[in-house]
Motif scaffolding. Structure first.
Motif, PDB file in Angstrom:
ATOM      1  N   SER A 281       1.135  -1.400   0.333  1.00  0.00           N
ATOM      2  CA  SER A 281       0.208  -0.105   0.862  1.00  0.00           C
ATOM      3  C   SER A 281       0.685   1.438  -0.038  1.00  0.00           C
ATOM      4  O   SER A 281       0.202   2.218  -0.645  1.00  0.00           O
ATOM      5  N   PHE A 282       1.784   1.159   0.817  1.00  0.00           N
ATOM      6  CA  PHE A 282       2.887   2.200   0.866  1.00  0.00           C
ATOM      7  C   PHE A 282       3.383   2.911  -0.532  1.00  0.00           C
ATOM      8  O   PHE A 282       4.336   3.618  -1.564  1.00  0.00           O
ATOM      9  N   ILE A 283       3.486   1.769  -1.634  1.00  0.00           N
ATOM     10  CA  ILE A 283       3.580   1.798  -2.589  1.00  0.00           C
ATOM     11  C   ILE A 283       3.338   2.184  -3.680  1.00  0.00           C
ATOM     12  O   ILE A 283       2.887   3.599  -4.473  1.00  0.00           O
ATOM     13  N   ASN A 284       2.011   1.788  -3.576  1.00  0.00           N
ATOM     14  CA  ASN A 284       0.696   2.201  -4.332  1.00  0.00           C
ATOM     15  C   ASN A 284      -0.107   3.487  -3.503  1.00  0.00           C
ATOM     16  O   ASN A 284       0.035   4.754  -4.833  1.00  0.00           O
ATOM     17  N   SER A 285       0.858   4.352  -2.481  1.00  0.00           N
ATOM     18  CA  SER A 285       0.171   5.706  -1.675  1.00  0.00           C
ATOM     19  C   SER A 285       1.373   6.337  -2.639  1.00  0.00           C
ATOM     20  O   SER A 285       1.142   7.699  -2.863  1.00  0.00           O
ATOM     21  N   LEU A 286       2.717   5.883  -2.984  1.00  0.00           N
ATOM     22  CA  LEU A 286       3.626   7.394  -3.436  1.00  0.00           C
ATOM     23  C   LEU A 286       2.768   6.667  -5.088  1.00  0.00           C
ATOM     24  O   LEU A 286       3.552   7.977  -5.289  1.00  0.00           O
ATOM     25  N   TYR A 287       2.612   6.255  -5.387  1.00  0.00           N
ATOM     26  CA  TYR A 287       2.483   6.502  -6.872  1.00  0.00           C
ATOM     27  C   TYR A 287       1.050   7.121  -7.164  1.00  0.00           C
ATOM     28  O   TYR A 287       0.849   8.213  -7.610  1.00  0.00           O
ATOM     29  N   GLU A 288       0.450   6.786  -6.165  1.00  0.00           N
ATOM     30  CA  GLU A 288      -1.411   7.970  -6.126  1.00  0.00           C
ATOM     31  C   GLU A 288      -0.479   9.637  -5.972  1.00  0.00           C
ATOM     32  O   GLU A 288      -1.150  10.502  -6.975  1.00  0.00           O
ATOM     33  N   PHE A 289       0.183   9.980  -5.317  1.00  0.00           N
ATOM     34  CA  PHE A 289       0.443  11.441  -5.262  1.00  0.00           C
ATOM     35  C   PHE A 289       2.024  11.566  -6.387  1.00  0.00           C
ATOM     36  O   PHE A 289       2.445  12.373  -6.572  1.00  0.00           O
ATOM     37  N   GLY A 290       2.208  10.721  -7.492  1.00  0.00           N
ATOM     38  CA  GLY A 290       3.005  10.571  -8.390  1.00  0.00           C
ATOM     39  C   GLY A 290       4.023  11.290  -8.247  1.00  0.00           C
ATOM     40  O   GLY A 290       5.136  11.461  -9.008  1.00  0.00           O
ATOM     41  N   LEU A 291       5.053  10.887  -6.381  1.00  0.00           N
ATOM     42  CA  LEU A 291       5.916  10.173  -6.372  1.00  0.00           C
ATOM     43  C   LEU A 291       7.469   9.536  -6.971  1.00  0.00           C
ATOM     44  O   LEU A 291       8.129   9.422  -7.541  1.00  0.00           O
ATOM     45  N   ILE A 292       6.973   8.242  -7.972  1.00  0.00           N
ATOM     46  CA  ILE A 292       6.667   6.689  -8.177  1.00  0.00           C
ATOM     47  C   ILE A 292       5.825   6.597  -9.137  1.00  0.00           C
ATOM     48  O   ILE A 292       4.808   7.290 -10.003  1.00  0.00           O
ATOM     49  N   LYS A 293       6.752   5.888 -10.711  1.00  0.00           N
ATOM     50  CA  LYS A 293       6.078   5.484 -11.007  1.00  0.00           C
ATOM     51  C   LYS A 293       5.879   3.794 -11.697  1.00  0.00           C
ATOM     52  O   LYS A 293       7.526   3.689 -11.141  1.00  0.00           O
TER      53      LYS A 293
ATOM     54  N   GLN B 244      -2.044  -7.962 -14.895  1.00  0.00           N
ATOM     55  CA  GLN B 244      -2.157  -7.034 -13.112  1.00  0.00           C
ATOM     56  C   GLN B 244      -1.337  -7.516 -12.088  1.00  0.00           C
ATOM     57  O   GLN B 244      -1.671  -7.819 -11.013  1.00  0.00           O
ATOM     58  N   GLN B 245       0.561  -7.697 -12.679  1.00  0.00           N
ATOM     59  CA  GLN B 245       1.462  -7.314 -11.606  1.00  0.00           C
ATOM     60  C   GLN B 245       2.018  -5.977 -11.651  1.00  0.00           C
ATOM     61  O   GLN B 245       2.043  -5.008 -12.598  1.00  0.00           O
ATOM     62  N   VAL B 246       2.422  -5.202 -10.521  1.00  0.00           N
ATOM     63  CA  VAL B 246       2.918  -4.084 -10.707  1.00  0.00           C
ATOM     64  C   VAL B 246       4.450  -4.365 -10.405  1.00  0.00           C
ATOM     65  O   VAL B 246       5.225  -4.786  -9.557  1.00  0.00           O
TER      66      VAL B 246
END
Length: 98
Positions: A21-33, A39-41
């Motif tokens: 969820s931390f990776i997902n949050s960073l992605y949503e914030f636009g901090l990482i791509k 369906q695999q990240v």
């Protein structure tokens, strides 16, 4: 981008003992791509230094995502300004040489 330039986000999370969820949050914030394949990240190997820096800010310094976003943006601006200064210095040297 070839698969050898990607790392599974789940593998990264396991190795660094963080929740996905931390990776997902960073992605949503636009901090990482992230790159989604079947369906695999995945994370680009190029993103790893930035991601590890973010983890340092979050874990060691206990800075929240909003603070990390500000820090990352400022660091990117400083880097851009340094690059511009180097270009200007090189141009100036052309005129200063006898």
């Amino acid at each position: 981008m070839t698969k050898k330039h990607l790392i599974s986000a789940k593998e990264f999370c396991t190795n660094h003992k963080i929740e996905f969820s931390f990776i997902n949050s960073l992605y949503e914030f636009g901090l990482i791509k992230v790159i989604t394949v079947r369906q695999q990240v995945f994370l680009s190997v190029d993103e790893l230094p930035k991601l590890e820096q973010i983890l340092l800010f979050n874990k060691e310094l206990e800075i929240n995502l909003e603070g990390i976003e500000v820090i990352i943006n400022l660091l990117e601006r400083v880097q851009k300004i340094q690059e511009e200064m180097n270009i200007l210095k090189n141009r100036l040297q052309l005129y200063e040489k006898p």
